[in-house]
Structure formats: structure tokens, C-alpha cells
Design an enzyme around this catalytic site. Structure first.
Site, PDB file in Angstrom:
ATOM      1  CB  CYS A 196     -11.611  79.638 -53.698  1.00 15.24           C
ATOM      2  SG  CYS A 196      -9.900  79.264 -54.155  1.00 15.24           S
ATOM      3  CG  HIS A 334     -13.175  74.866 -53.603  1.00 13.43           C
ATOM      4  ND1 HIS A 334     -13.774  75.606 -54.600  1.00 13.43           N
ATOM      5  CD2 HIS A 334     -11.852  75.201 -53.639  1.00 13.43           C
ATOM      6  CE1 HIS A 334     -12.875  76.354 -55.216  1.00 13.43           C
ATOM      7  NE2 HIS A 334     -11.701  76.124 -54.647  1.00 13.43           N
ATOM      8  CD  GLU A 336     -17.304  74.470 -54.099  1.00  7.81           C
ATOM      9  OE1 GLU A 336     -16.518  74.820 -54.996  1.00  7.81           O
ATOM     10  OE2 GLU A 336     -17.326  74.992 -52.967  1.00  7.81           O
TER      11      GLU A 336
END
Length: 394
Positions: A196, A334, A336
Site C-alpha cells: 500500500c 494488502h 497479508e
């Protein structure tokens, strides 16, 4: 409340006599009093619950129609192997997390977990080196001794790691430190993953250092920048901040790299999808994007923008050719959020593979291309877990 099951948390396994006493006082069957005692790592918890027959207890109470008359027998072989592997890891790997909120590490909990999932996959004992981005910025003329010590310590720590992850954030505090991190990683060929804001600062650094655009910046931090490399997304309302972000699961369409010859993009190999038109789906949370008007110039200067949204105008993945850098990648989304044990996020896996010196060997192993386009394909097929995680983010 009258419980159907009690799970007792303790340092040692709950003895039979203690379990019967708990059952007596709480009106629960003794076999429904389970023990979750201290274990060497958290991945052993499902194993010890399974040993105590938690699934038959749940099935007897909830009576799932789909499993009527069937014994619930989970396949925990791979999970068990992973749990025991974590106990035996002895090769340490140091990964710097250069962030803005290091004083509250829970801010990066998903990033921490994604790093751990990838570290286990490459059989390394992860050590996260926390570095406050602001401490990497150039010192002011009137800096005191404490600031100088923080600056020197931060740079010393950054120089000691095998890989760097630069996660997201908001506001201009520490931004120049993130840019300095991207520059350090690029020039010294340290594996780098920007997420990001971390990806946006990768692009800004490249614009300044390689393209020669003095004063290049994001309009989030400098509205008067002569080279607006990162801009506010046109469909977002600048005056209303609540509920205006680009959120949830979005498609990213992969494209062949503009630089690096016939070699496919690193992103396509990590996600195991076709490098021309292959689709992945990841979750987003942002208001700013790479300026589409700067893309051709950035690519002409050597930066590959290999992932774009379904309009082909929004940049999602930036990387350098592996002939230039072993692993230098930024993603607007993102990754993750969809990482799981036994199913690590591809960008995080790539970072840990490169940081441990295993990336080229891993890439050399042929893998069947994923037809599902859900953005994993590791080792060879789309993951049901990632599909479920993706649908949950819509």
C-alpha cells in the site's frame, strides 16, 4: 448460562480429578471439560483439542445434517508436521518491519502473521526487527543526542537484516524514512516488499532517484509537487473521509513486464498464474494510486508495473526485473489479509524465499498453472481457504 463444553486454560494439562470437579460444579459432562495447556507453539492447540475429541462433542451437540451418521475425522497430518517443524527451526532470519506505528505492534498483526506463515514455509526462525520509519529520516540541524542515537540505531538495524517489509499507513509522519528505506533496499539489492503506502513510496523513490524527477511525491503529502507520482483516486470524494476508501476484494490482471526480456513477471510466478491476462484477487484499503499519466515514463526508466485493475488504468503491482534486483516488489493491495498457515501469501513467500536465498531454486521447480485465478496456486492449485477468505472480504 449453562455451558455445553468448558475449555480450561492452564499452564499444565488439567488432571482428571480437576476436570471431574469442574464438570460437577458446572453441570457439564466430564468428557466435555477439555484442557488447553501451555504448548511450545500455538499450532499445537488444534492438535491437543483433537486428541480430546472436540469434534465429536461439537457434532453431538449441533447435529450437522450434512454429516449425519458420519464421524468427523480431520486430516491434520500437514498441520501436525508444521507444528513440529516450528519447534525445530534453528536457522534464524531477520526481517525489518519499517513502520509508522511500531509503538503499537498490534497495528501490524496481519503483517506479522503473514511473515510467520512464509517463514515457516521456507523453514526459517523469524526475527522481526522493528524500525520506526521516522528514525531513518535525515537529522535536523538542531537534533538532540537522543534523536541522533535513534537515527544511528535505526540505520544500523536496517543494514543488519536479510529482508525488508514496508507496510501501509496514513499521514506524512515517517514518509521520507520509508522512501529512504526503498532507496537503500534498491541500491543494496536487499529483498523488499512494499505494501500500500510502502508500494507508493517505492514508486516515489524510483521517480526521484532514477527518473530524475526532483520533488516527486504523493499529493497526499505535497499537493504542490511538480511531479505528482501518487494521486487521489478520481472516484473518491475528497471532502468526505468516512466510508470512502477503495475496499474489499478486487481483481488484478497481470501483464508482461516492460523490461527484462522474455522473462515472465515475478508476480505471475509467485501467484502461479499466466503472466498475460492472468487474474488474482486480493483485498484493498486505499484512497491514493500511482498516477496513470506517469506509467509510461516509469516503465521506460526500468520499473515494471505488471499488475493492473480491470480498467487497466490502476496500478496494482510494481517490481524490478530479477536481472536488476533479486526481489523488489510493491503491491497496492494488502496480501497479508489472505495469508494462512500452510498457505502463505505469495508476495510474503517471495520475500522470505529471496531473503533466505531460496527464491531461484523455488522458481525453477515447474508448477501447474492455476486455472482458478484466486491468487495462490501454491503448490499447484487454487486454495479453498483463499477463496473463502476472498469472498469474506467482498
Amino acid at each position: 448460562l449453562s455451558p455445553d463444553m468448558i475449555i480450561s486454560r492452564s499452564s499444565d494439562k488439567v488432571e482428571s480429578g480437576t476436570a471431574h470437579k469442574i464438570a460437577l460444579f458446572c453441570h457439564v459432562k466430564p468428557e466435555n471439560v477439555l484442557s488447553v495447556h501451555d504448548v511450545s507453539n500455538i499450532y499445537h492447540v488444534p492438535l491437543i483439542l483433537n486428541e480430546q475429541n472436540i469434534l465429536p462433542i461439537i457434532q453431538a451437540h449441533l447435529d450437522f445434517p450434512r454429516f449425519a451418521g458420519q464421524a468427523l475425522v480431520p486430516d491434520l497430518a500437514r498441520w501436525g508436521n508444521m507444528a513440529h517443524l516450528v519447534d525445530s527451526l534453528d536457522s534464524k532470519i531477520r526481517i525489518a518491519l519499517v513502520g509508522k506505528y511500531c509503538g503499537l505492534q498490534d497495528s501490524y498483526l496481519s503483517v506479522i502473521k503473514a511473515l510467520k506463515h512464509a517463514a515457516v514455509e521456507v523453514e526459517r526462525d523469524l526475527e522481526i526487527v522493528w524500525i520506526e520509519a521516522g528514525h531513518l529520516e535525515d537529522l535536523k540541524d538542531d537534533a538532540n543526542d537522543e534523536a541522533k542515537e535513534q537515527h544511528n540505531t535505526a540505520w544500523s538495524e536496517l543494514r543488519s537484516v536479510q529482508g525488508i517489509v514496508c507496510p501501509g499507513g496514513f499521514g506524512n509522519r515517517g514518509v521520507e524514512g520509508k522512501i529512504a528505506t526503498a532507496k537503500f533496499a534498491r541500491e543494496n539489492k536487499i529483498p523488499y516488499l512494499g505494501i500500500c503506502l510502502g508500494m507508493q513510496m517505492l514508486v516515489v523513490e524510483y521517480a526521484r532517484s532514477v527518473c530524475g524527477w526532483e520533488g516527486a511525491n504523493s499529493v497526499e503529502f505535497d499537493e504542490a509537487t511538480p511531479h505528482p507520482t501518487i494521486i487521489f483516486m478520481p472516484e473518491i470524494d475528497k471532502t468526505t473521509m468516512g466510508g470512502t476508501m477503495r475496499l474489499g476484494a478486487r481483481k488484478t490482471i497481470l501483464h508482461p513486464p516492460a523490461n527484462g526480456g522474455e522473462e515472465p513477471s515475478l508476480a505471475s510466478m509467485l501467484y502461479n498464474v499466466e503472466g498475460q491476462g492472468g487474474e488474482i484477487s486480493e483485498r484493498h484499503r486505499h484512497r491514493y494510486e500511482v498516477n496513470p499519466e506517469k506509467v509510461k515514463e516509469l516503465e521506460a526508466a526500468g520499473l515494471n508495473l505488471v499488475g493492473r485493475d480491470d480498467t487497466l488504468t490502476r496500478m496494482e503491482i510494481a517490481e524490478l526485473p530479477r536481472t536488476v534486483h533479486p526481489f523488489y516488489m510493491g503491491v497496492q493491495y494488502h496480501p497479508e489479509f489472505k495469508s494462512r498457515p500452510l498457505d502463505p501469501s505469495p508476495p510474503f513467500l517471495g520475500l522470505l524465499l529471496a531473503s533466505s536465498g531460496k527464491l531461484e531454486t523455488w522458481l525453477a521447480v515447474p508448477k501447474e498453472k492455476s486455472a482458478g485465478g484466486w491468487g495462490v496456486g501454491y503448490p499447484s492449485t487454487p486454495s479453498k481457504k483463499r477463496k473463502a477468505a476472498d469472498q469474506g472480504g467482498r
